[in-house]
Design a protein around this motif. Structure first.
Motif, short mmCIF file in Angstrom:
data_model
loop_
_atom_site.label_atom_id
_atom_site.label_comp_id
_atom_site.label_asym_id
_atom_site.label_seq_id
_atom_site.Cartn_x
_atom_site.Cartn_y
_atom_site.Cartn_z
N GLU A 729 11.06 8.14 -1.87
CA GLU A 729 10.71 8.88 -0.73
C GLU A 729 11.72 8.43 0.13
O GLU A 729 11.92 7.96 0.42
CB GLU A 729 9.27 8.25 -1.26
CG GLU A 729 9.01 8.20 -2.16
CD GLU A 729 8.42 10.06 -3.02
OE1 GLU A 729 8.42 10.81 -2.40
OE2 GLU A 729 8.41 9.80 -3.82
N LYS A 730 11.40 10.01 0.48
CA LYS A 730 12.60 9.53 2.05
C LYS A 730 12.03 9.65 2.65
O LYS A 730 10.07 10.21 2.36
CB LYS A 730 12.74 11.27 2.06
CG LYS A 730 14.53 11.81 1.25
CD LYS A 730 15.80 11.18 1.91
CE LYS A 730 17.06 11.56 1.42
NZ LYS A 730 17.35 11.05 0.58
N GLY A 731 11.34 8.76 3.89
CA GLY A 731 10.39 8.30 4.79
C GLY A 731 10.09 7.08 4.84
O GLY A 731 8.70 7.35 4.62
N SER A 732 10.58 6.82 3.25
CA SER A 732 10.08 5.08 2.78
C SER A 732 10.65 4.33 4.55
O SER A 732 10.81 4.33 5.52
CB SER A 732 10.60 4.79 1.49
OG SER A 732 11.88 5.43 2.12
N GLN A 735 16.03 3.35 4.43
CA GLN A 735 16.82 3.93 4.19
C GLN A 735 18.41 3.49 4.08
O GLN A 735 18.69 3.13 4.59
CB GLN A 735 17.44 6.16 4.52
CG GLN A 735 15.92 6.38 4.07
CD GLN A 735 16.36 7.40 4.82
OE1 GLN A 735 17.41 8.19 5.37
NE2 GLN A 735 14.83 8.14 5.45
N ASN A 760 9.78 0.02 -1.32
CA ASN A 760 9.90 1.23 -0.82
C ASN A 760 10.85 1.49 0.24
O ASN A 760 10.78 1.76 1.34
CB ASN A 760 8.30 1.49 -0.01
CG ASN A 760 8.18 3.03 0.59
OD1 ASN A 760 8.40 3.46 -0.38
ND2 ASN A 760 7.67 2.17 1.10
N SER A 762 14.59 3.28 -0.03
CA SER A 762 15.13 4.84 -1.07
C SER A 762 16.88 4.42 -0.68
O SER A 762 17.02 4.06 -0.44
CB SER A 762 14.62 6.08 0.23
OG SER A 762 15.37 6.18 1.45
#
Ligand SMILES: Cc1ncc(C[n+]2csc(CCOP(=O)(O)OP(=O)(O)O)c2C)c(N)n1
Ligand SMILES: [Mg+2]
Length: 896
Positions: A729-732, A735, A760, A762
């Motif tokens: 997920e974006k906002g994990s 990144q 968690n 991305s």
């Protein structure tokens, strides 16, 4: 110190002879037969004797070489049809110009180098070729292909100058290429594309290339692709050069294929760079044995015409015996000294020799020439070679290194490196060759020109016109071909839809499909070095046939099988056997056919990737110089993807070498669809657009599910990378960007899943098809920005793809230096995982764990990168190490 032979010792036999009278009787009866009934009868008699001797159990193996004299006897020597005196004059002028070119360059800039002594020894050899044998491109029978000894290039330039092909300005800029009007040091088609045809600068490459070129001409003829039967391949090589493995690697191939379209002329000046080639032996005899053993026709040209009367007086064969036991080191010393010395140290060492040369003064002895400096002897040898049928011919021409350089370098150990001659030496040279030079010309090292209506200029012109124009000359013009639409032959790869296959299988299928395209198929040249079965190509044996000049003379054991080993004169596949150097040479012949034969071809040489750049890298470099166009396919590629094979077979470096070759486009695709796009594009660049590039593509033997190529990805595949997928997920928690090339992309994809599921994090996953292409573009852009500081900044493709500051981790099956090619062009933090170290034999999973670039290690590297930029705590990295059971205390793989 030279010792005289003892009179009774038979030639080439050091056994003590107790009954000289008996020997004499035998010899006399043989002589009587030959005198009365001719040579043929003599030969027959010897054969019969040999057979009987075998029956009696007394046959001794004969010496593998003939006596130390010219092969062609005087009464069989064809007459030189030209004007020897004129040729002498022209050659003298070329000698001077070649010398002046080198000395001038070194006077101006001491560092430029160049060689005088080699051409000085080879001038007559070159000139006999140029005046009588080397057919030019306009010749009715087609031009000959001449491989020139590289460091004799000044002589070739000197001739081109006299022919009006090169200007004085160019000669004055020998080895000064960067001012715009210079001449390159050695034959380099890349640098002088209208002039040089074959790069020979690296010793050994000329000999092997010329053999495979002559063989490839037969292939073209047999397959009905080109008329090559009247074209001849000539190679002028050094005696020292024959020590290179490549020089002699293919001698038996030349015999097997009956390459009577090939002649080697080996300039036996007895010296190489440091000193004598065989001080304590005789290189001529050694080479004769080697070539005879390999089945060649050997013609020795050892002694000039002025020796003929001496041999005629040598009734007891004392002279020939003395020559046979004189070693090359001694010949060199004799060569370095004057007539008086030769008189004392050779012709007066025994009463018999003294008698043979009693009528000669020291000056006359000084004038005795070696065969390779005698136009008449050379003409006879070249002519016999050209007309010989059924075998390749080698002419062993004995010369003096630095011939005519006198004390400055004739037969001296330092000859090769002699680049500067003082005024006295130059004046000696002037008188030696009777050159029309004033003292001022000498001081200024002026080049000699020919008035256009002078007999010399006319002769030169007439000879070249009769032979079809000037040489060397390279042409870039040829036909172009059409590659069928990509979908027509590669939809299985583009729309693979999860089917399992390896990229090697995909490659073979692409090739097989292209071989079904009626127009293109005949121009495809598949080449293997005994690994077709390894790559799953055995079906091609029957489908297109294996080329053999004689067809198939036996019933193949597997004749009934679909995969039968089918040899045929029209066979298309070149099955070279275990010789990467040979296979590569065939590839070069095919990949430059557009230039050499005006016939565009598309060669695919598929081989064990480890045995490519690492094994025959220098030949690939020469191929690049020669503007080769074709595909090199490094199969069973990668250090962990080729499981089981271990240290010597697993390739972790070929992409590094490939990246250093400017016109090599190198790719390491992961998927069949990517491969199809690259092959299609490469073929179009090379055979439709005639670009001087070649392609190196690694293909692997790991079977895995092949996705369809994402729509619109083709252009990015060619540029070097595209975003294959994004996970998490974006906002994990963090990144990252993960890059993977070749088979390791799948580890990268798996790592992205670990990151998403376990931590968690991305990730964008990029398939990198070519770090090399990315780096090239980025370097080019950076250069432009540097040189245009006031203009709007350009962005590279990799800069565009990897904008932003999320850390980047790249993983490949090659050493880290490969993904690091782009490291400095990425703004975000950049880390690579690769396979530095020695390979091991084990399964893929264990190997990837060993090299610390399996999916867990990649995940750890990503977490560490995030921790380093403060995006998560270092404890997370520790937790991951524990979770993935990674032993932090192992010694690094490259230390083991
Ligand atoms: C692979 C390779 N190794 C070394 C050299 C450097 N080199 C250039 S010429 C030469 C000596 C050549 O001797 P030879 O073949 O006998 O030729 P010659 O000059 O005597 O005619 C050497 C060592 C080279 N060009 N290529
Ligand atoms: Mg030599």
């Amino acid at each position: 110190m030279l010792q005289p032979v003892e009179s009774a010792v038979p030639i080439q036999n050091d056994a003590e002879d107790l009954d000289p009278l008996e020997i004499r009787e035998w010899l006399e009866s043989l002589e009587a037969v030959v005198n009365r009934r001719g040579k043929k009868r003599g030969q027959f008699l010897l054969k019969e004797l040999e057979m009987r001797a075998q029956q009696l159990g007394v046959a001794a193996p004969g010496a593998p070489f003939s006596s130390y004299r010219n092969t062609i006897p005087l009464d069989e020597q064809r007459v030189h049809p030209g004007n020897v005196a004129l040729e002498d004059r022209i050659t003298a002028i070329m000698r001077w110009n070649a010398l002046a070119m080198v000395v001038r360059a070194n006077k101006a800039y001491g560092e430029l180098g160049g060689h005088i002594a080699s051409y000085a020894s080879a001038a007559e050899i070159f000139e006999i070729g140029f005046n009588h044998f080397f057919h030019g491109p306009k010749s009715e029978q087609g031009g000959d292909l001449v491989y020139f000894q590289p460091h004799s290039a000044p002589g070739v330039y000197a001739r081109a100058f006299l022919e009006g092909r090169l200007s004085e300005e160019q000669l004055a800029h020998y080895r000064q290429e960067l001012g715009g009007n210079g001449l390159c040091s050695y034959p380099h088609p890349w640098l002088m594309p209208d002039f040089w045809q074959f790069p020979t600068g690296s010793m050994g490459i000329g000999p092997i290339s010329s053999i495979y070129q002559a063989r490839f001409m037969r292939y073209l003829q047999h397959r009905g692709l080109a008329q090559t039967s009247s074209r001849h391949v000539w190679g002028v090589f050094g005696d020292g050069e024959m020590d290179e493995p490549e020089s002699i690697a293919a001698l038996t191939l030349a015999t097997r294929e009956k390459l009577d379209n090939l002649t080697f002329i080996i300039n036996c000046n007895l010296q190489r760079l440091d000193g004598p080639v065989r001080g304590n032996g005789q290189i001529v005899q050694e080479l004769e044995s080697l070539f005879l053993g390999a089945g060649w026709n050997v013609i020795k040209v050892l002694w000039g015409s002025d020796w003929d009367p001496l041999f005629a007086r040598d009734k007891q064969h004392m002279l020939i015996r003395q020559l046979a036991i004189t070693v090359d080191g001694e010949y060199q010393t004799l060569g370095a000294n004057n007539g008086a010395y030769n008189q004392e140290h050779f012709f007066q060492i025994s009463p018999e020799l003294r008698q043979i040369a009693a009528h000669m003064s020291a000056a006359e002895i000084d004038g005795l020439k070696r065969g390779g400096h005698d136009f008449r002897k050379l003409y006879a040898a070249f002519s016999a070679a050209r007309d010989h049928r059924g075998q390749p011919t080698v002419i062993l021409a004995k010369t003096k290194k630095g011939y005519g350089m006198g004390r400055a370098g004739e037969s001296r150990n330092t000859s090769h490196q002699q680049k500067k001659l003082d005024v006295d030496a130059l004046k000696e040279f002037r008188s030696r060759f009777d050159l029309p030079l004033s003292d001022r010309d000498i001081a200024e090292l002026n080049f000699l020109k020919l008035e256009s209506d002078s007999p010399e200029a006319k002769y030169l012109r007439e000879r070249r016109e009769a032979l079809g124009g000037s040489l060397p000359a390279r042409s870039g013009a040829s036909d172009t071909l059409t590659v069928p639409p990509i979908e027509s032959y590669s939809s299985f790869a583009l729309n693979a839809d999860g089917k399992e296959m390896s990229t090697t299988m995909a490659m073979v299928r692409l090739l097989t499909n292209l071989l079904r395209d009626k127009a293109l198929a005949p121009r495809i040249v598949p080449i293997v070095a005994d690994e077709a079965r390894t790559f799953g190509m055995a079906s091609l044996f029957r489908q297109i046939g294996i080329y053999s000049a004689v067809g198939q003379l036996y019933t193949p054991e597997d004749g009934a099988s679909m995969l039968s080993y089918k040899e045929s004169t029209t066979g298309q596949l070149l099955e070279e056997g275990i010789t990467e150097a040979g296979a590569l040479s065939s590839w070069v012949a095919a990949a430059t056919s557009y230039s050499v034969h005006g016939l565009t071809l598309l060669p695919f040489y598929i081989y064990y990737s480890m045995f490519g750049f690492q094994r025959v890298g220098d030949l690939i470099w020469a191929a690049a110089d020669q503007r080769a166009r074709g595909f090199l396919l490094g199969a069973t590629a990668g250090r962990t993807t080729l499981g089981g094979e271990g240290l010597q077979h697993q390739d972790g470096s070929s992409h590094i070498s490939a990246a250093t070759i400017p016109n090599c486009r190198a790719y390491d695709p992961a998927f069949a669809g990517e491969l199809a796009v690259i092959v299609d594009h490469g073929a179009r660049c090379m055979i439709e657009k005639s670009e001087d590039v070649f392609y190196y593509i690694t293909v692997m033997n790991e079977n895995y599910s092949q996705p369809s190529l994402p729509t619109g990805a083709a252009e990015s595949v060619l540029k070097g990378m595209y975003c294959f997928t994004s996970t998490g997920e974006k906002g994990s928690a963090g990144q990252v960007r993960l890059l993977g090339s070749g088979a390791i992309l799948r580890e990268v994809i798996a790592a992205s899943q670990l990151l998403a599921n376990d931590w968690n994090v991305s990730a964008d996953v990029w398939s990198v098809t070519s770090f090399t292409e990315l780096a090239r573009d980025a370097r080019e852009v950076e250069r432009w920005n540097r040189l245009h500081p006031n203009e709007r900044r350009r962005n590279s493709y990799v800069g565009e793809c990897l904008a932003g500051d999320a850390p980047v981790v790249a993983a490949t099956d090659y050493v880290c230096a490969y993904p690091d090619l782009i490291a400095s062009f990425v703004d975000a933090s950049y880390r690579s995982l690769g396979t530095d170290g020695f390979g091991r034999s084990d399964n893929r999973a264990s190997l990837r764990r060993f090299f610390e670039m399996d999916c867990q290690h990649i995940a750890v590297a990503a977490l560490y990168a995030l921790a380093e930029v403060g995006a998560l705590a270092h404890e997370v990295v520790s937790a991951a190490l524990q979770k993935y059971e990674i032993n932090s205390d192992l010694v690094a793989p490259w230390m083991r």
